[in-house]
Write a protein that holds these residues in place. Structure first.
Motif, short mmCIF file in Angstrom:
data_model
loop_
_atom_site.label_atom_id
_atom_site.label_comp_id
_atom_site.label_asym_id
_atom_site.label_seq_id
_atom_site.Cartn_x
_atom_site.Cartn_y
_atom_site.Cartn_z
N PHE A 1 -24.40 20.80 22.55
CA PHE A 1 -23.91 21.04 23.90
C PHE A 1 -24.56 22.25 24.56
N ALA A 2 -24.49 23.40 23.91
CA ALA A 2 -25.06 24.61 24.51
C ALA A 2 -26.55 24.44 24.76
N TYR A 3 -27.23 23.78 23.82
CA TYR A 3 -28.67 23.55 23.97
C TYR A 3 -28.97 22.67 25.18
N ASP A 4 -28.22 21.56 25.30
CA ASP A 4 -28.47 20.64 26.42
C ASP A 4 -28.15 21.29 27.76
N VAL A 5 -27.08 22.07 27.83
CA VAL A 5 -26.74 22.74 29.08
C VAL A 5 -27.85 23.70 29.50
N GLU A 6 -28.35 24.47 28.55
CA GLU A 6 -29.43 25.41 28.88
C GLU A 6 -30.68 24.67 29.34
N GLN A 7 -30.99 23.56 28.69
CA GLN A 7 -32.19 22.81 29.05
C GLN A 7 -32.07 22.21 30.45
N GLU A 8 -30.87 21.75 30.83
CA GLU A 8 -30.71 21.03 32.09
C GLU A 8 -30.24 21.90 33.24
N LEU A 9 -29.51 22.98 32.96
CA LEU A 9 -28.85 23.71 34.04
C LEU A 9 -29.09 25.21 34.04
N MET B 1 -24.29 32.65 28.73
CA MET B 1 -24.01 33.51 27.58
C MET B 1 -22.71 33.10 26.90
N GLY B 2 -21.73 32.70 27.70
CA GLY B 2 -20.47 32.27 27.13
C GLY B 2 -20.60 31.02 26.29
N LEU B 3 -21.39 30.06 26.76
CA LEU B 3 -21.55 28.80 26.04
C LEU B 3 -22.20 28.99 24.68
N SER C 1 -19.55 22.08 42.01
CA SER C 1 -20.53 21.07 41.58
C SER C 1 -21.19 21.48 40.26
N GLN C 2 -21.38 22.78 40.07
CA GLN C 2 -21.97 23.25 38.81
C GLN C 2 -20.99 23.07 37.65
N ARG C 3 -19.71 23.37 37.92
CA ARG C 3 -18.71 23.17 36.87
C ARG C 3 -18.65 21.69 36.49
N LYS C 4 -18.73 20.83 37.48
CA LYS C 4 -18.69 19.39 37.22
C LYS C 4 -19.90 18.96 36.39
N SER C 5 -21.06 19.53 36.67
CA SER C 5 -22.28 19.16 35.93
C SER C 5 -22.16 19.52 34.46
N VAL C 6 -21.61 20.71 34.18
CA VAL C 6 -21.41 21.12 32.79
C VAL C 6 -20.46 20.17 32.07
N LYS C 7 -19.37 19.81 32.73
CA LYS C 7 -18.39 18.92 32.12
C LYS C 7 -18.95 17.52 31.92
N LEU C 8 -19.83 17.09 32.82
CA LEU C 8 -20.45 15.78 32.66
C LEU C 8 -21.34 15.75 31.42
N ILE C 9 -22.05 16.86 31.15
CA ILE C 9 -22.87 16.93 29.94
C ILE C 9 -21.98 16.84 28.71
N TRP C 10 -20.87 17.58 28.72
CA TRP C 10 -19.94 17.52 27.58
C TRP C 10 -19.40 16.10 27.40
N ASP C 11 -19.00 15.45 28.51
CA ASP C 11 -18.45 14.11 28.40
C ASP C 11 -19.49 13.11 27.90
N ARG C 12 -20.73 13.30 28.31
CA ARG C 12 -21.79 12.42 27.82
C ARG C 12 -21.95 12.56 26.31
#
Length: 498
Positions: free
Chosen positions: A233-241, A251-253, A281-292
């Protein structure tokens, strides 16, 4: 003297920080000090102790918490553990853990070297000869496996080679060509050391159905959660966002795997986003990555076909607990904790009830029952028996952890707030008349974490900070001067911080 530490979770550095080598230096000095203190006897005389047994009670090297699993093709802990590709992956991760933590492990290894721990010899009148050269006290270090290092329990010549390297690097007393024990009865020397100290200790993972499914030579659902959700999760978020999210969010993730219990991670993500990410919209993007990632996790055969679970019920319940889009309650924390309690998984609660069922407790062979695994250090009285003028006190201990831990606050769980701290615990047990007859000594250190010096924004309205549900009337409180001189209040900062 017997000393217990557990849950150090030393990693290869690919998925978060591990505890500083300074903690090992503090620990080594405390072991040396304890050896001197243990040499004082009930009769007031000084007699040097003969040996120290150091028990590493599981999850010391964290083979599971590595992003290398994501790069290993189809090889995972829940595939065939004797395939050459699997052995190679475990060996590489273990080698990288040893290299990444070389300074810390070097301190641990040095304790077992000849002459590493010394105490003053005794004079004839029962006093220490402080000016004389120190008398060596041998240290025997025993490795017990938990749920993040269970591979060292696997039989076979390939794993014998790996264990030989661990024995050298850690200075272990374990036989290098035998599986490291999961149960103390699997090691005669370890069991004898526990018997001498009226102690029974195990990692404790077998009481957690997410992390033990009846056989310690096989993987568990907990492995899948760490590898397919947390590590990715943390890796994918950093790569995409990473170009869009605030620094405080990124840093929190990176701290995601330090949340306890792990199923509280979605609640923790909620709280982190509410306070660090002001753009919906950014919060939603992070949650979409987690849900995926949660969808991919839930669709894995290893999740849907666990032999010890009802697969449909498990998947349905996990989906509601893990996915933001399926959350059935605003107060996700309460829903998750209620479900974990239904499954009899202590969520921040004690394992002491399991200690009450241990054979060594019931037959009064052991005065001390010790578990690790929960990361929550504890000392809980179990029973006091009186017979023929003799008292037997039996106590449960948890050996805590050596790492950073994020735990949820208790005032308002619906606000999804957590507080972090670096923690470190060790337990020492004495036999016979050592330590002037005292049976044990425990130590827990907590180092607070300075909040990140970046803007934090409260997006949710928050709850009142006073104890508004308490029946106590303010008129019944005594009047007294404030503890500090009131300062002027910045109303703008109040509206920002809640």
């Amino acid at each position: 003297m017997l000393v217990v530490i557990s849950d150090l979770h030393l990693t290869d550095g690919s998925s978060g920080e591990t505890i500083s080598p300074g903690a090992f230096q503090i620990f080594a000095q405390r072991v040396r000090d304890l050896a001197v203190q243990a040499s004082w006897r009930v009769d007031g005389n000084y007699r040097p102790i003969e040996r120290i047994d150091l028990v590493l009670l599981g999850d010391v090297l964290d083979v599971i918490r590595s992003t290398q699993w994501s790069l290993a093709g189809e090889v995972r802990p829940w595939t065939n553990a004797h395939r050459p590709e699997f052995v190679d992956t475990v060996t590489k991760i273990t080698s990288d853990i040893l290299r990444f933590n070389d300074s810390a492990i070097g301190v641990l290894r040095s304790l077992s070297a000849e002459g590493a721990v010394t105490v003053p010899p005794a004079l004839e009148r029962g006093r220490p000869a402080l000016d004389a050269p120190g008398q060596p006290v041998p240290v025997r270090t025993h490795y017990v496996v938990g749920n993040h290092d269970w591979m060292f329990h696997l039989p076979g010549s390939n794993y014998d080679l790996l264990r030989q390297a661990l024995v050298r690097h850690l200075g272990l007393a374990n036989p290098p060509n035998e599986p490291f024990p999961h149960d103390p009865v699997e090691s005669e020397e370890l069991l004898a050391a526990m018997r001498r100290h009226r102690l029974f200790a195990r990692h404790g993972d077998l009481y957690d159905p997410f992390n033990f499914e009846g056989d310690r030579d096989t993987s568990s659902l907990g492995d899948v959660i760490v590898i397919e959700l947390l590590n990715r999760f943390a890796y994918d978020v950093e790569q995409e966002l990473s170009q869009d999210l605030p620094v405080s969010t990124i840093m929190g993730l990176r701290e995601i795997d330090n949340v306890r219990p792990l199923l509280m991670v979605p609640v923790w993500i909620d709280g982190l986003l509410e306070r660090t990410c002001s753009i919906p919209s950014q919060r939603k993007s992070v949650k979409l990555i987690w849900d995926r990632l949660a969808d991919e996790f839930l669709s894995l055969n290893v999740v849907r076909q666990r032999d010890t679970w009802n697969p449909n019920d498990l998947v349905d319940r996990l989906e509601r607990m893990l996915k933001f889009s399926k959350r059935i309650s605003i107060d996700g924390a309460s829903a998750i904790l209620q479900w974990m309690n239904e499954l009899r998984i202590p969520a921040g609660e004690s394992y002491y009830r399991n200690a009450l069922a241990e054979q060594d407790f019931r037959n009064r062979r052991a005065k001390h029952i010790v578990y690790g695994h929960t990361h929550q250090s504890e000392t809980i009285p179990l029973d006091a028996s009186f017979a023929d003028g003799y008292t037997l006190n039996q106590v449960y201990f948890n050996s805590g952890t050596w790492r950073r831990v994020h735990r949820q606050t208790t005032l308002a769980p619906g606000e999804h707030e957590f507080i972090a701290a670096d923690v470190m615990t060790y337990l020492a047990f004495f036999q016979g008349d050592e330590r002037a007859g005292r049976p044990y000594e425990t130590w827990s250190g907590t180092l607070g974490i300075q909040p990140l010096e970046v803007p934090f924004y409260r997006i949710d309205p928050g709850e009142p900070r006073h104890a508004h549900r308490e029946p106590l009337s303010a008129s019944t409180l005594s009047s007294h001067a404030p503890h500090f001189t009131p300062q002027s209040v910045d109303t703008a900062s109040l509206s920002l911080d809640g």
